[in-house]
Scaffold this motif. Structure first.
Motif, PDB file in Angstrom:
ATOM      1  N   GLU A 145       0.360  -1.615   0.037  1.00  0.00           N
ATOM      2  CA  GLU A 145       0.222  -0.006  -0.153  1.00  0.00           C
ATOM      3  C   GLU A 145       0.607   1.532  -0.050  1.00  0.00           C
ATOM      4  O   GLU A 145      -0.156   2.511  -0.934  1.00  0.00           O
ATOM      5  CB  GLU A 145      -1.206  -0.453   1.537  1.00  0.00           C
ATOM      6  CG  GLU A 145      -1.794  -0.947   1.328  1.00  0.00           C
ATOM      7  CD  GLU A 145      -2.837  -1.051   2.238  1.00  0.00           C
ATOM      8  OE1 GLU A 145      -2.679  -0.029   3.395  1.00  0.00           O
ATOM      9  OE2 GLU A 145      -4.212  -1.964   2.357  1.00  0.00           O
ATOM     10  N   GLU A 146       1.942   1.540   0.874  1.00  0.00           N
ATOM     11  CA  GLU A 146       2.907   2.554   0.429  1.00  0.00           C
ATOM     12  C   GLU A 146       3.068   2.691  -0.595  1.00  0.00           C
ATOM     13  O   GLU A 146       3.511   4.445  -0.778  1.00  0.00           O
ATOM     14  CB  GLU A 146       4.141   2.343   1.567  1.00  0.00           C
ATOM     15  CG  GLU A 146       3.825   2.215   3.194  1.00  0.00           C
ATOM     16  CD  GLU A 146       4.493   1.956   4.091  1.00  0.00           C
ATOM     17  OE1 GLU A 146       5.894   1.941   4.100  1.00  0.00           O
ATOM     18  OE2 GLU A 146       4.636   1.571   5.547  1.00  0.00           O
ATOM     19  N   GLU A 186       0.604   4.323  -3.324  1.00  0.00           N
ATOM     20  CA  GLU A 186       0.221   5.578  -2.734  1.00  0.00           C
ATOM     21  C   GLU A 186       1.482   6.483  -3.051  1.00  0.00           C
ATOM     22  O   GLU A 186       1.675   7.121  -4.005  1.00  0.00           O
ATOM     23  CB  GLU A 186      -0.118   5.927  -0.872  1.00  0.00           C
ATOM     24  CG  GLU A 186      -0.868   4.828  -0.882  1.00  0.00           C
ATOM     25  CD  GLU A 186      -2.191   5.475  -0.828  1.00  0.00           C
ATOM     26  OE1 GLU A 186      -2.156   7.123  -1.532  1.00  0.00           O
ATOM     27  OE2 GLU A 186      -3.511   5.245  -1.661  1.00  0.00           O
ATOM     28  N   ARG A 230       1.217   6.325  -6.755  1.00  0.00           N
ATOM     29  CA  ARG A 230      -0.044   7.604  -7.387  1.00  0.00           C
ATOM     30  C   ARG A 230       0.338   8.685  -7.172  1.00  0.00           C
ATOM     31  O   ARG A 230      -0.185  10.033  -7.976  1.00  0.00           O
ATOM     32  CB  ARG A 230      -1.058   7.229  -6.331  1.00  0.00           C
ATOM     33  CG  ARG A 230      -2.201   7.995  -5.970  1.00  0.00           C
ATOM     34  CD  ARG A 230      -3.260   8.061  -5.060  1.00  0.00           C
ATOM     35  NE  ARG A 230      -3.655   6.548  -4.291  1.00  0.00           N
ATOM     36  CZ  ARG A 230      -4.201   5.399  -5.529  1.00  0.00           C
ATOM     37  NH1 ARG A 230      -4.969   5.835  -6.102  1.00  0.00           N
ATOM     38  NH2 ARG A 230      -4.079   5.001  -5.297  1.00  0.00           N
ATOM     39  N   THR A 231       1.097   9.495  -6.154  1.00  0.00           N
ATOM     40  CA  THR A 231       1.387  10.646  -5.413  1.00  0.00           C
ATOM     41  C   THR A 231       2.448  10.793  -7.127  1.00  0.00           C
ATOM     42  O   THR A 231       2.244  12.466  -7.530  1.00  0.00           O
ATOM     43  CB  THR A 231       1.862  10.866  -4.848  1.00  0.00           C
ATOM     44  OG1 THR A 231       1.017  10.488  -3.706  1.00  0.00           O
ATOM     45  CG2 THR A 231       2.743  12.377  -4.311  1.00  0.00           C
TER      46      THR A 231
END
Length: 391
Positions: free
Chosen positions: A289-290, A293, A296-297
């Protein structure tokens, strides 16, 4: 095994010629000078294209290399009109575009079920001598010949009608996504170019609504120049309302791969860049998950820096991760007012582009349609010299 998906066919078409008018003078008992009574010739049959939603490929036309309409019948005595030649209807799937095989010029387009397009008009029948009678010419001894037939060798090219078109490198997960969102079952395997032909899947949405998703073979760098499968299937995304770019999450540079795909579409047809786009980062079940994210950014910042404000969705078709969110984004983009206006203003210009003759010959050869179609009219067989072979 030869595929049943045929999206490219070369056919020789010929309409019917008009029948000639009759030059006849009436001579009967008790009326030896009855005057002209030659009838008109019949109209030749026309070639008409007709959209039929029951067809989804051009397979039924693959081996029908010659399509002829009937000639009109000749006129007769007693003002008998010649029979009209029967029109020939060519049923094609919706989304078929027709080009002149000799010049590459755009001819016509069939986009909806029941649409009829006159491809070749049959010749008009000639007038008989009865039509030329007058007070000063009471016994005309001439009549009109029928109009000649029209002929053309055409290329029928199918462009799939779908709402969402998938664009990505080989093994980007396009076929897996289609199989996860719909009942379509395209071939899935762990090697490049698993998908060798386009496939359509109907994606169900809320309140019994749905949209159509098209999966085409993977694109590689240089596809617009003929590498990989080249231009063979890129035409199928020209009619899509929305393009879904798919890049694996485990790639080294997501933005770089997206730019390569975008550049190939630009080389093939710059107008494709006017369509709405969505970027899906696939195979995210391999990432924590990290990392998701962080990616994504990073991707969203890169896109904004380049002036592209497109939605980005991180998904995994195998793990059913964020597929509902992807459908929401696709549905929202499909029904956006700007997307509807863009599709109306750009669809006609995309369809009506002529073929580039510098690449047309190579394209015909790739499709196995490079052989010339020669037709010998049975009515003119005496013009040909027959040579008997020695036994």
């Amino acid at each position: 095994m030869e595929s049943n998906f045929v999206d490219y066919v070369k056919i020789y078409c010929r309409s019917g010629k008009g029948g000639r008018g009759s030059m006849h003078l009436r001579h009967v008992k008790y009326n030896p000078n009855g005057g002209p009574d030659g009838g008109d010739g019949g109209k030749g049959g026309s070639i008409i294209l007709r959209g039929n939603h029951n067809y989804w490929t051009l397979l039924h036309l693959k081996y029908e290399r010659h399509i002829f309409a009937e000639h009109g019948g000749n006129g007769g005595k007693d003002k008998c009109h010649g029979t009209d030649g029967k029109d020939v209807y060519i049923d094609v799937p919706c989304g078929t575009v027709v080009y002149n095989a000799e010049t590459g010029k755009y001819v016509c387009d069939v986009t909806y079920d029941g649409q009829e397009v006159l491809l070749l008009k049959g010749g008009r029948g000639g007038l008989g001598n009865f039509q030329f009678r007058s007070a000063t010419n009471q016994a005309p001894r001439y009549a009109q010949p029928g109009e000649p037939m029209q002929e053309m060798t055409i290329i029928l090219e199918l462009k799939l009608l779908a709402d969402v078109g998938l664009v990505g490198f080989p093994n980007a997960g396009k076929s897996t996504l289609v199989s996860a969102l719909s009942n379509a079952r395209p071939k899935i395997a762990n090697y490049p170019f698993t998908t060798m032909e386009p496939s359509l899947g109907i994606v169900g949405y809320r309140d019994n609504q749905s949209f159509v998703m098209a999966d085409i073979p993977g694109i590689i760098e240089g596809a617009s120049e003929g590498k990989g499968l080249g231009l063979r299937f890129l035409r199928h995304i020209e009619r899509n309302s929305l393009l879904l770019f798919m890049v694996p999450g485990d790639t080294e540079d997501i933005r770089k791969e997206y730019n390569i795909l975008l550049n190939e579409l630009r080389q093939f047809n710059p107008e494709l860049l006017d369509k709405h786009r969505v970027l899906a980062v696939t195979k995210c079940d391999l990432l924590d998950e990290e990392l998701v994210e962080m990616l994504r950014t990073e991707v969203e910042e890169q896109l904004k820096a380049d002036g592209e404000n497109i939605p980005v969705v991180f998904i995994s078709a195998v793990a059913q991760m964020h597929l509902d969110k992807l459908k929401d984004v696709l549905w929202q983009e499909l029904n956006a007012e700007s997307n509807k206006l863009a599709s109306v203003t750009t669809s006609e210009s995309i369809v009506h582009r002529d073929k580039d003759m510098s690449q047309f010959a190579a394209e015909l050869m790739d499709e196995g349609e490079d052989e010339d179609i020669e037709y010998v009219d049975e009515e003119n067989l005496e013009d040909y010299e027959y040579i008997e072979e020695d036994e």
